[in-house]
Design a protein around this motif. Structure first.
Motif, PDB file in Angstrom:
ATOM      1  N   PHE A 196       6.211   1.236   4.348  1.00 43.69           N
ATOM      2  CA  PHE A 196       6.232   0.117   5.280  1.00 43.69           C
ATOM      3  C   PHE A 196       7.398   0.260   6.248  1.00 43.69           C
ATOM      4  CE2 PHE A 196       8.698  -0.981   1.570  1.00 43.69           C
ATOM      5  CZ  PHE A 196       9.802  -1.670   2.044  1.00 43.69           C
ATOM      6  N   VAL A 197       7.266  -0.397   7.387  1.00 45.93           N
ATOM      7  CA  VAL A 197       8.296  -0.362   8.421  1.00 45.93           C
ATOM      8  C   VAL A 197       9.191  -1.577   8.258  1.00 45.93           C
ATOM      9  CG1 VAL A 197       8.740  -0.370  10.909  1.00 45.93           C
ATOM     10  CG2 VAL A 197       6.760   0.856   9.994  1.00 45.93           C
ATOM     11  N   LEU A 198      10.484  -1.377   8.432  1.00 50.45           N
ATOM     12  CA  LEU A 198      11.419  -2.495   8.371  1.00 50.45           C
ATOM     13  C   LEU A 198      11.049  -3.545   9.419  1.00 50.45           C
ATOM     14  CD1 LEU A 198      14.759  -0.533   7.948  1.00 50.45           C
ATOM     15  CD2 LEU A 198      13.742  -2.074   6.277  1.00 50.45           C
ATOM     16  N   PRO A 199      11.309  -4.817   9.140  1.00 47.19           N
ATOM     17  CA  PRO A 199      10.886  -5.879  10.062  1.00 47.19           C
ATOM     18  C   PRO A 199      11.687  -5.957  11.360  1.00 47.19           C
ATOM     19  CG  PRO A 199      12.133  -6.796   8.223  1.00 47.19           C
ATOM     20  CD  PRO A 199      11.895  -5.350   7.895  1.00 47.19           C
ATOM     21  N   GLU A 200      12.865  -5.327  11.416  1.00 45.44           N
ATOM     22  CA  GLU A 200      13.663  -5.384  12.631  1.00 45.44           C
ATOM     23  C   GLU A 200      12.930  -4.722  13.799  1.00 45.44           C
ATOM     24  OE1 GLU A 200      14.759  -4.572   9.736  1.00 45.44           O
ATOM     25  OE2 GLU A 200      16.451  -5.883   9.256  1.00 45.44           O
ATOM     26  N   ALA A 201      13.141  -5.258  15.000  1.00 46.60           N
ATOM     27  CA  ALA A 201      12.439  -4.757  16.187  1.00 46.60           C
ATOM     28  C   ALA A 201      12.717  -3.278  16.424  1.00 46.60           C
ATOM     29  CB  ALA A 201      12.844  -5.580  17.408  1.00 46.60           C
ATOM     30  N   ALA A 202      13.980  -2.872  16.288  1.00 47.18           N
ATOM     31  CA  ALA A 202      14.332  -1.471  16.531  1.00 47.18           C
ATOM     32  C   ALA A 202      13.608  -0.551  15.558  1.00 47.18           C
ATOM     33  CB  ALA A 202      15.842  -1.287  16.413  1.00 47.18           C
ATOM     34  N   ALA A 203      13.499  -0.973  14.301  1.00 41.65           N
ATOM     35  CA  ALA A 203      12.815  -0.156  13.298  1.00 41.65           C
ATOM     36  C   ALA A 203      11.335  -0.015  13.631  1.00 41.65           C
ATOM     37  CB  ALA A 203      12.993  -0.774  11.917  1.00 41.65           C
ATOM     38  N   LYS A 204      10.731  -1.093  14.117  1.00 41.70           N
ATOM     39  CA  LYS A 204       9.316  -1.037  14.489  1.00 41.70           C
ATOM     40  C   LYS A 204       9.097  -0.110  15.681  1.00 41.70           C
ATOM     41  CE  LYS A 204       8.079  -5.625  12.748  1.00 41.70           C
ATOM     42  NZ  LYS A 204       7.585  -6.978  13.094  1.00 41.70           N
ATOM     43  N   ILE A 205       9.979  -0.207  16.666  1.00 38.17           N
ATOM     44  CA  ILE A 205       9.848   0.633  17.856  1.00 38.17           C
ATOM     45  C   ILE A 205       9.989   2.109  17.498  1.00 38.17           C
ATOM     46  CG2 ILE A 205      10.949   1.244  20.050  1.00 38.17           C
ATOM     47  CD1 ILE A 205      11.673  -1.722  20.349  1.00 38.17           C
ATOM     48  N   LEU A 206      10.928   2.406  16.583  1.00 37.31           N
ATOM     49  CA  LEU A 206      11.218   3.795  16.218  1.00 37.31           C
ATOM     50  C   LEU A 206      10.438   4.260  14.994  1.00 37.31           C
ATOM     51  CD1 LEU A 206      15.065   3.677  16.810  1.00 37.31           C
ATOM     52  CD2 LEU A 206      13.330   4.682  18.303  1.00 37.31           C
ATOM     53  N   ASN A 207       9.562   3.389  14.477  1.00 39.41           N
ATOM     54  CA  ASN A 207       8.713   3.746  13.334  1.00 39.41           C
ATOM     55  C   ASN A 207       9.548   4.232  12.151  1.00 39.41           C
ATOM     56  OD1 ASN A 207       6.176   4.021  12.086  1.00 39.41           O
ATOM     57  ND2 ASN A 207       6.119   6.206  12.543  1.00 39.41           N
ATOM     58  N   PHE A 208      10.586   3.467  11.812  1.00 36.54           N
ATOM     59  CA  PHE A 208      11.482   3.832  10.709  1.00 36.54           C
ATOM     60  C   PHE A 208      10.912   3.270   9.414  1.00 36.54           C
ATOM     61  CE2 PHE A 208      15.232   3.879   8.034  1.00 36.54           C
ATOM     62  CZ  PHE A 208      15.843   5.068   8.410  1.00 36.54           C
ATOM     63  N   MET A 209      10.424   4.175   8.553  1.00 35.15           N
ATOM     64  CA  MET A 209       9.685   3.781   7.363  1.00 35.15           C
ATOM     65  C   MET A 209      10.572   3.710   6.122  1.00 35.15           C
ATOM     66  SD  MET A 209       6.470   3.665   8.453  1.00 35.15           S
ATOM     67  CE  MET A 209       5.491   3.824   6.961  1.00 35.15           C
ATOM     68  N   LEU A 210      10.210   2.790   5.236  1.00 34.28           N
ATOM     69  CA  LEU A 210      10.761   2.753   3.887  1.00 34.28           C
ATOM     70  C   LEU A 210       9.645   3.098   2.911  1.00 34.28           C
ATOM     71  CD1 LEU A 210      13.120  -0.361   3.590  1.00 34.28           C
ATOM     72  CD2 LEU A 210      13.723   2.028   3.977  1.00 34.28           C
ATOM     73  N   TYR A 211      10.010   3.777   1.822  1.00 28.80           N
ATOM     74  CA  TYR A 211       9.054   4.143   0.789  1.00 28.80           C
ATOM     75  C   TYR A 211       9.403   3.411  -0.497  1.00 28.80           C
ATOM     76  CZ  TYR A 211       8.187   8.098   3.946  1.00 28.80           C
ATOM     77  OH  TYR A 211       7.903   8.877   5.034  1.00 28.80           O
ATOM     78  N   GLU A 212       8.382   2.901  -1.151  1.00 29.40           N
ATOM     79  CA  GLU A 212       8.567   2.278  -2.456  1.00 29.40           C
ATOM     80  C   GLU A 212       8.016   3.207  -3.531  1.00 29.40           C
ATOM     81  OE1 GLU A 212       7.420  -1.787  -4.988  1.00 29.40           O
ATOM     82  OE2 GLU A 212       6.902  -1.611  -2.853  1.00 29.40           O
ATOM     83  N   TYR A 213       8.824   3.449  -4.560  1.00 34.41           N
ATOM     84  CA  TYR A 213       8.437   4.314  -5.668  1.00 34.41           C
ATOM     85  C   TYR A 213       8.385   3.508  -6.963  1.00 34.41           C
ATOM     86  CZ  TYR A 213       9.043   8.698  -3.048  1.00 34.41           C
ATOM     87  OH  TYR A 213       8.911   9.735  -2.160  1.00 34.41           O
ATOM     88  N   ARG A 214       7.582   4.012  -7.903  1.00 31.77           N
ATOM     89  CA  ARG A 214       7.454   3.349  -9.202  1.00 31.77           C
ATOM     90  C   ARG A 214       7.363   4.402 -10.302  1.00 31.77           C
ATOM     91  NH1 ARG A 214       4.666  -1.683 -11.338  1.00 31.77           N
ATOM     92  NH2 ARG A 214       4.023  -1.157 -13.477  1.00 31.77           N
ATOM     93  N   LEU A 215       8.048   4.120 -11.406  1.00 33.07           N
ATOM     94  CA  LEU A 215       7.975   4.964 -12.597  1.00 33.07           C
ATOM     95  C   LEU A 215       7.617   4.091 -13.787  1.00 33.07           C
ATOM     96  CD1 LEU A 215       8.502   7.681 -14.108  1.00 33.07           C
ATOM     97  CD2 LEU A 215      10.847   6.867 -14.455  1.00 33.07           C
ATOM     98  N   ASP A 216       6.428   4.296 -14.349  1.00 34.03           N
ATOM     99  CA  ASP A 216       6.036   3.575 -15.556  1.00 34.03           C
ATOM    100  C   ASP A 216       6.733   4.217 -16.752  1.00 34.03           C
ATOM    101  OD1 ASP A 216       4.190   1.708 -14.373  1.00 34.03           O
ATOM    102  OD2 ASP A 216       2.830   3.394 -14.065  1.00 34.03           O
ATOM    103  N   VAL A 217       7.389   3.388 -17.549  1.00 27.91           N
ATOM    104  CA  VAL A 217       8.166   3.935 -18.667  1.00 27.91           C
ATOM    105  C   VAL A 217       7.364   3.984 -19.955  1.00 27.91           C
ATOM    106  CG1 VAL A 217      10.351   3.238 -17.643  1.00 27.91           C
ATOM    107  CG2 VAL A 217       9.171   1.682 -19.204  1.00 27.91           C
ATOM    108  N   HIS A 218       6.086   3.560 -19.912  1.00 32.09           N
ATOM    109  CA  HIS A 218       5.199   3.631 -21.081  1.00 32.09           C
ATOM    110  C   HIS A 218       5.849   2.977 -22.302  1.00 32.09           C
ATOM    111  CE1 HIS A 218       2.760   6.278 -18.672  1.00 32.09           C
ATOM    112  NE2 HIS A 218       3.755   7.126 -18.550  1.00 32.09           N
TER     113      HIS A 218
END
Length: 225
Positions: A196-218
């Motif tokens: 997803f892109v950060l909500p700030e205007a500059a981040a949207k203009i520059l397409n600065f993405m954040l990644y969410e990761y998940r590790l299931d610990v079983h």
């Protein structure tokens, strides 16, 4: 990882923790600048500026100076945004690590220590937007101590803590420019579940993405509500 001890945070670690975090975040300024340069909007602005000035001035010097000035302004803007984030973090959870991470049984903050010096950090606490999960935060290792397995050991510490506390998974967020962190997390078994892109205007203009990761610990224990 010989000679490195992972232990819980102590009050005397405060300044070292802030230093490790600040240095780690500042390292991403150059890669963020490169990302900005690769954006079509940036290239269009630079090209239009160059062409307009070379046409109107009949000189190569002025267009080159103008482009250089725009690049300098762009880099200063990136430095400003990173410094603002660093200052906000130092004024929030890292201002009082004990209160932020060590008052609840379901959160913790660890440091990696080598020869009496803090060389790495990691923390976790219940994830706000992922029930039943702990969020890994403040992962950083000094550049001088990378390649020794410290980051992997810090990740495992959070994973073990998550399992012991009865949570289902570890989640975390990292940016698109933190490529080494992405490789580490994927090597440790984390799966990218969202971009997803950060909500700030500059981040949207520059397409600065954040990644969410998940590790299931079983974990076989009952997941905490």
């Amino acid at each position: 990882m010989s000679g490195v001890q992972i232990r819980k945070y102590q009050e005397e670690d405060a300044e070292s923790v802030k230093e490790v975090f600040t240095l780690g975040m500042s390292e991403h300024i150059p890669s963020s600048f490169v990302h900005v340069l690769k954006q079509p909007l940036t290239q269009m602005v630079l090209m239009c500026t160059f062409c307009a000035l070379i046409t109107s001035s009949n000189s190569y010097l002025l267009p080159f100076l103008a482009v250089a000035l725009l690049l300098a302004v762009a880099r200063l803007g990136i430095v400003y945004m990173f410094n603002r984030y660093i200052e906000a973090t130092l004024s929030s959870d890292l201002r009082d690590v004990t209160t932020s991470y060590l008052r609840s049984p379901d959160s913790c903050f660890w440091v990696a220590e080598s020869e009496g010096r803090v060389v790495g950090t990691v923390a976790c606490l219940p994830a706000e937007n992922a029930p039943g999960c702990l969020e890994l935060k403040r992962m950083s290792v000094r550049r001088s101590h990378r390649g020794r397995g410290i980051a992997k050991a810090l990740c495992r510490t959070v994973e073990d803590f998550t399992r012991d506390r009865g949570y289902a998974a570890v989640v975390l967020h990292t940016s698109m420019v933190q490529t080494e962190a992405q490789k580490l997390y994927e090597h440790m078994g984390f799966k990218r579940i969202r971009e997803f892109v950060l909500p700030e205007a500059a981040a949207k203009i520059l397409n600065f993405m954040l990644y969410e990761y998940r590790l299931d610990v079983h974990n076989s224990k009952e997941i905490r509500k």
